[in-house]
Design an enzyme around this catalytic site. Structure first.
Site, short mmCIF file in Angstrom:
data_model
loop_
_atom_site.label_atom_id
_atom_site.label_comp_id
_atom_site.label_asym_id
_atom_site.label_seq_id
_atom_site.Cartn_x
_atom_site.Cartn_y
_atom_site.Cartn_z
N LYS A 1 27.33 20.89 34.26
CA LYS A 1 27.50 22.23 34.86
C LYS A 1 26.31 22.61 35.73
CE LYS A 1 30.82 23.63 31.36
NZ LYS A 1 30.78 22.47 30.44
N ARG A 2 25.92 21.71 36.62
CA ARG A 2 24.80 21.96 37.51
C ARG A 2 25.23 22.71 38.76
NH1 ARG A 2 22.81 20.24 33.19
NH2 ARG A 2 21.11 18.74 33.10
#
Lengths: 272, 272
Positions: free
Chosen positions: A96-97
Site C-alpha cells: 500500500k505504497r
C-alpha cells in the site's frame, strides 16, 4: 508475469485463490520459534502445502517490517523461494505504497525490480504521479486501492463527488494514466454488491478481493457481481488459511482449508 | 516526544527545519561507497553537521527499502544514532503507511515502538480504523497526508464533496478520531495559499510542510498563512540540503545550506 499467464494458471488450477502470508510470531506454531528464521520456515511450509490450490501469494509487508531486519530478510527469502520454486505463481507485495514521483520510483524499484514481485498494492490519495512509477515495468502490475474491506472505507472512499463517489472517481481517473492496462484494483468482498457498479467502469481489470472469510465476505456474491469471462478475480484469504491450526500439522490443515476454497472456486469457474 | 518538547526545541534553536534523509547511492559522494555502510555514513555526517540548525529529521523509508536488507539496517542505525546522540531531535518515519486495523497496528509497532521514531506519516484513504492504531502511543504522533506537494494532489485531494473539498474533509473527520490530539498533517508548501483555509479547520495542529526549495514552495508564504503562536510548522528540505554538494566537504555545504534556512526561520519566528 503477463495477465494472460495469470489467466492460464487460473484455468489450469481451477482456482483464483490468493493466500495472504501475514506471519505473526504470536500466532505461528510455537515449535517454529526455535528455528533460525521462523517466519520463512512458516511461509515455506504454507507455500509447499498449498501451492496446488492457489495462484497467488500476498505477503503483507507490515508483518515483516514489524520484525525489523529479520523480517525484511524473511520477506526476501520468501519471494526468492516463490520465484525459484513456483515461478508460475503470481506474487503481490501488499505494501500500500504511494508517494511523490521520485519516491514512488524507489518503492517500485525495490519491490518490482530488486525483490522481483509481480505486483504491489498502491494507495491512490496522491494521484497520478504517485502511481505511474509503479506502471513502468513490463509484465508487472500495480494494484490500486479502490474500495477497501474495512469499516473506515466509508469515511472517504464513498463520499459523493461530482455525481459519483470517490472510489469510482479513482477507478475512472486511473484508467487515463500511462500504462493503465497494468493496473489491477483492490475491492473488498464485504461490499460485494458494489462490484456490479465497479464492473461498469472497469469491465475487464483484475480485482484483488480481500475480506472473504475472517472479515465476513461471501465468495458466491463476489463471483456473481465481479467475475468476468476471463475470471478477473483474485480472492484473498489470509488468517482463515494460515492460522487454521497452531499444531505441528498446521500446513496440512492450511492445505485442507485452501482446497475447500479452491473447490468452491472451481464450481464458480464452471458456471461462467 | 511531547508537542511541548518540540515547541521548546524550536524556540531554543530558532528553527523549525526538518531535514529529509533520502540517501540515494547514485547521488551521495562516491568516496563513501567503499565504506561498510555508505548510507549510514552519509546520514551520520549530515546529522552531525546540521543538527544545531534542525529540529527534526525525516528518513523516507522508500530510499532504504530500495537497498533491501542493507537499507533497512542503515535505517535502524540512523534512528538509533539520532535517539542516542540527539534525543532532543524530533524524528519522522516518512513511510506513508495505512492499512486495515490489525495491519496498521503492525506498522505502528514497527516504527513507533521497535524502531523508536517519534512519528510516522500516514495515508488517509482507508479511514479511521487505518489511522487510529498509529495514535495509540503516548508522546508519539501520526502525520496524516492532507494536501501533498505533488501535481497528482489535484487528482483527488481537491475534489469537491459535500460543499467542501476532500482534503478539508480529511482534516475535519480526522479531528473526531480517538487521540486526535496526536495528529499532525502533511501540507505541501507549493500550495501555501491553501494554508489559510486549513488553519480555519485545524488552528493549532503541527503541519509538516514539504516542497520548500527543490519543489518550488516559498518559506515566507508558508509562514504567512500557516504559522501559529506556537509556530505549528515543520518545514522540510531534503535534496536542497543533503545533495548541495557531491564533494568530500558535502556535510559542511549541507550545514551552510541548513543554516541559511534556519536564519530565515529565525526571522519568521521573531515576527510572530
Amino acid at each position: 508475469m503477463t495477465t494472460q499467464d495469470l489467466i492460464a494458471q487460473i484455468r489450469k488450477k481451477k482456482s483464483f485463490l490468493c493466500i495472504g502470508l501475514d506471519p505473526d510470531l504470536e500466532k505461528i506454531p510455537t515449535y517454529l520459534l526455535s528455528e533460525d528464521d521462523p517466519i520463512f520456515s512458516f511461509n515455506k511450509a504454507i507455500i509447499d502445502a498449498t501451492h496446488q490450490f492457489a495462484v497467488a501469494y500476498k505477503p503483507n509487508t507490515a508483518f515483516y517490517e514489524a520484525c525489523g531486519r529479520k523480517g525484511w530478510k524473511a520477506l526476501s527469502r520468501t519471494i526468492d523461494y516463490l520465484n525459484s520454486n513456483y515461478p508460475e505463481i503470481f506474487t503481490i507485495a501488499d505494501a500500500k505504497r504511494g508517494d511523490i514521483g521520485n519516491t514512488s520510483s524507489m518503492y517500485a524499484k525495490a519491490f518490482l525490480h530488486e525483490m522481483g514481485f509481480d505486483s504491489i498494492t498502491v494507495a491512490p490519495y496522491m494521484g497520478k504521479d504517485s502511481v505511474e512509477p509503479f506502471l513502468q515495468f513490463r509484465d508487472k502490475h500495480a494494484i490500486l486501492l479502490a474500495l477497501t474491506s474495512n469499516e473506515g472505507a466509508f469515511d472517504f472512499q464513498t463520499l459523493e463527488t461530482g455525481g459519483t463517489q470517490l472510489y469510482k472517481k479513482v477507478l475512472e481517473v486511473s484508467r487515463t494514466w500511462e500504462n493503465a492496462e497494468r493496473l489491477m484494483y483492490v475491492v473488498g468482498a464485504t461490499k460485494a454488491e458494489f462490484l456490479a457498479e465497479i464492473r461498469k467502469i472497469i469491465p475487464e481489470s483484475f480485482l484483488l478481493v480481500p475480506g472473504v472469510g475472517a472479515q465476513g465476505g461471501s465468495l458466491e456474491e463476489v463471483c456473481k457481481y465481479g467475475m468476468t469471462k476471463d475470471i478477473g478475480l483474485l480472492v484473498n484469504s489470509s488468517r482463515g488459511i494460515i492460522y487454521a491450526s497452531e499444531t505441528s500439522n498446521f500446513a496440512e490443515i492450511a492445505a485442507a482449508k485452501a482446497e475447500v476454497l479452491q473447490r468452491e472456486m472451481a464450481v464458480q469457474i464452471a458456471n461462467i
